[in-house]
Design a protein around this motif. Structure first.
Motif, mmCIF file in Angstrom:
data_model
loop_
_atom_site.group_PDB
_atom_site.id
_atom_site.type_symbol
_atom_site.label_atom_id
_atom_site.label_comp_id
_atom_site.label_asym_id
_atom_site.label_seq_id
_atom_site.Cartn_x
_atom_site.Cartn_y
_atom_site.Cartn_z
ATOM 1 N N THR A 52 30.079 2.902 18.160
ATOM 2 C CA THR A 52 28.676 2.677 18.487
ATOM 3 C C THR A 52 28.055 3.875 19.176
ATOM 4 O O THR A 52 26.920 3.820 19.602
ATOM 5 C CB THR A 52 28.535 1.434 19.394
ATOM 6 O OG1 THR A 52 29.310 1.660 20.576
ATOM 7 C CG2 THR A 52 29.001 0.178 18.683
ATOM 8 N N VAL A 53 28.797 4.958 19.322
ATOM 9 C CA VAL A 53 28.281 6.162 19.977
ATOM 10 C C VAL A 53 27.761 7.128 18.918
ATOM 11 O O VAL A 53 28.391 7.334 17.893
ATOM 12 C CB VAL A 53 29.381 6.850 20.815
ATOM 13 C CG1 VAL A 53 28.887 8.157 21.387
ATOM 14 C CG2 VAL A 53 29.866 5.923 21.916
ATOM 15 N N THR A 54 26.608 7.707 19.169
ATOM 16 C CA THR A 54 26.064 8.734 18.300
ATOM 17 C C THR A 54 26.031 10.034 19.088
ATOM 18 O O THR A 54 25.398 10.110 20.140
ATOM 19 C CB THR A 54 24.644 8.372 17.831
ATOM 20 O OG1 THR A 54 24.702 7.126 17.141
ATOM 21 C CG2 THR A 54 24.089 9.436 16.903
ATOM 22 N N TRP A 55 26.718 11.050 18.585
ATOM 23 C CA TRP A 55 26.745 12.350 19.252
ATOM 24 C C TRP A 55 25.553 13.169 18.783
ATOM 25 O O TRP A 55 25.305 13.285 17.586
ATOM 26 C CB TRP A 55 28.038 13.087 18.937
ATOM 27 C CG TRP A 55 29.225 12.399 19.522
ATOM 28 C CD1 TRP A 55 30.038 11.502 18.895
ATOM 29 C CD2 TRP A 55 29.697 12.507 20.854
ATOM 30 N NE1 TRP A 55 30.991 11.052 19.768
ATOM 31 C CE2 TRP A 55 30.810 11.651 20.978
ATOM 32 C CE3 TRP A 55 29.287 13.242 21.959
ATOM 33 C CZ2 TRP A 55 31.523 11.523 22.162
ATOM 34 C CZ3 TRP A 55 29.997 13.113 23.133
ATOM 35 C CH2 TRP A 55 31.090 12.264 23.231
ATOM 36 N N GLN A 95 17.543 2.228 19.868
ATOM 37 C CA GLN A 95 18.973 1.965 19.714
ATOM 38 C C GLN A 95 19.759 3.281 19.625
ATOM 39 O O GLN A 95 20.802 3.436 20.256
ATOM 40 C CB GLN A 95 19.237 1.111 18.489
ATOM 41 C CG GLN A 95 20.719 0.818 18.309
ATOM 42 C CD GLN A 95 21.030 0.110 17.008
ATOM 43 O OE1 GLN A 95 20.232 0.106 16.084
ATOM 44 N NE2 GLN A 95 22.207 -0.468 16.930
ATOM 45 N N THR A 135 24.082 14.741 14.424
ATOM 46 C CA THR A 135 24.708 13.525 14.920
ATOM 47 C C THR A 135 26.053 13.321 14.283
ATOM 48 O O THR A 135 26.332 13.779 13.185
ATOM 49 C CB THR A 135 23.858 12.273 14.629
ATOM 50 O OG1 THR A 135 23.960 11.973 13.252
ATOM 51 C CG2 THR A 135 22.448 12.434 15.048
ATOM 52 N N TYR A 182 18.546 15.427 20.550
ATOM 53 C CA TYR A 182 18.188 14.351 21.471
ATOM 54 C C TYR A 182 16.734 14.503 21.935
ATOM 55 O O TYR A 182 15.964 13.544 21.925
ATOM 56 C CB TYR A 182 19.127 14.337 22.684
ATOM 57 C CG TYR A 182 18.792 13.240 23.664
ATOM 58 C CD1 TYR A 182 19.336 11.977 23.518
ATOM 59 C CD2 TYR A 182 17.909 13.463 24.723
ATOM 60 C CE1 TYR A 182 19.020 10.956 24.402
ATOM 61 C CE2 TYR A 182 17.586 12.453 25.613
ATOM 62 C CZ TYR A 182 18.147 11.204 25.443
ATOM 63 O OH TYR A 182 17.815 10.198 26.315
ATOM 64 N N THR A 216 28.447 9.773 14.233
ATOM 65 C CA THR A 216 28.590 8.413 14.706
ATOM 66 C C THR A 216 30.067 8.082 14.787
ATOM 67 O O THR A 216 30.808 8.262 13.840
ATOM 68 C CB THR A 216 27.871 7.435 13.772
ATOM 69 O OG1 THR A 216 26.518 7.846 13.685
ATOM 70 C CG2 THR A 216 27.930 6.025 14.285
ATOM 71 N N GLU A 254 19.840 4.978 22.990
ATOM 72 C CA GLU A 254 20.642 4.204 23.939
ATOM 73 C C GLU A 254 22.135 4.490 23.776
ATOM 74 O O GLU A 254 22.880 4.516 24.749
ATOM 75 C CB GLU A 254 20.370 2.720 23.706
ATOM 76 C CG GLU A 254 21.012 1.795 24.714
ATOM 77 C CD GLU A 254 20.626 0.351 24.447
ATOM 78 O OE1 GLU A 254 21.539 -0.451 24.171
ATOM 79 O OE2 GLU A 254 19.424 0.034 24.495
ATOM 80 N N THR A 255 22.572 4.714 22.535
ATOM 81 C CA THR A 255 23.994 4.952 22.277
ATOM 82 C C THR A 255 24.331 6.434 22.171
ATOM 83 O O THR A 255 25.477 6.787 21.895
ATOM 84 C CB THR A 255 24.433 4.249 20.973
ATOM 85 O OG1 THR A 255 23.685 4.786 19.884
ATOM 86 C CG2 THR A 255 24.231 2.749 21.058
ATOM 87 N N LYS A 300 25.206 10.268 22.950
ATOM 88 C CA LYS A 300 25.916 11.119 23.899
ATOM 89 C C LYS A 300 25.566 12.547 23.511
ATOM 90 O O LYS A 300 25.711 12.942 22.360
ATOM 91 C CB LYS A 300 27.432 10.937 23.795
ATOM 92 C CG LYS A 300 27.899 9.544 24.143
ATOM 93 C CD LYS A 300 27.844 9.289 25.619
ATOM 94 C CE LYS A 300 28.435 7.937 25.918
ATOM 95 N NZ LYS A 300 27.818 7.264 27.033
#
Length: 165
Positions: free
Chosen positions: A7-10, A72, A2, A16, A4, A75-76, A78
């Motif tokens: 608010t996006v977490t890769w 959460q 990940t 995932y 961050t 949801e965020t 990508k």
């Protein structure tokens, strides 16, 4: 792994899928199991002195907190590619550093979210002081970061390779 950004977490597809499977289990079958444990303990009688009931309720609370955390995160999230094997320190890389230029005093760790901490390799968050200091550095470059006591430490990047599960 990940990364961050706001608010996006890769996440890689593998990461995932792993987190989604955990979420599906905890919010489905595991929820049913804990409800059964609570009901069975409740049927034993006096709840004030029922250790099984209290343990099950505590387990339920921890499980629900993890479900909220995963919801959460997912949801965020990508989904993206694993980092390139380019020798640049970034989330998803296994990094080896030398302290104060002493190539005998080294440490190797995975730079990633704590979600991916394993017993195989120590994990440092990209948001940790060390992670912030190293992010974007190339093999051969030095970085400084602040220690908890307020002092500054220097490290030299010796290696940075993509993590292989």
């Amino acid at each position: 792994m990940t990364q961050t950004s706001g608010t996006v977490t890769w996440l890689t597809q593998e990461a995932y899928d792993q987190l989604k499977a955990e979420y599906d289990h905890l919010s489905g079958p595991a929820r049913v199991d804990i409800a059964k444990k609570i009901e069975a303990a409740r049927e034993e009688g006096d709840l004030k002195e029922n250790a099984g009931y209290h343990a099950a309720k505590e387990e339920q609370g921890k499980q629900e907190a993890r479900v909220r955390q995963l919801a959460q995160l997912l949801e965020t999230a990508k989904v993206g590619e694993a980092p390139a094997d380019d020798g640049i320190v970034e989330p998803g890389m296994v990094v080896t550093v030398a302290f104060d230029g002493d190539e005998d005093d080294t440490m190797t760790f995975l730079m990633a979210s704590r979600e991916f901490a394993t017993s195989d390799i120590e994990t440092y968050s990209p948001q940790s002081p060390l992670g912030v200091g190293l992010n974007g550095k190339k093999v051969g470059e030095e970085a400084e970061y602040e220690l908890p006591n307020g002092n500054t430490a220097r490290v030299k990047v010796l290696k940075a390779k993509p993590y292989q599960a």
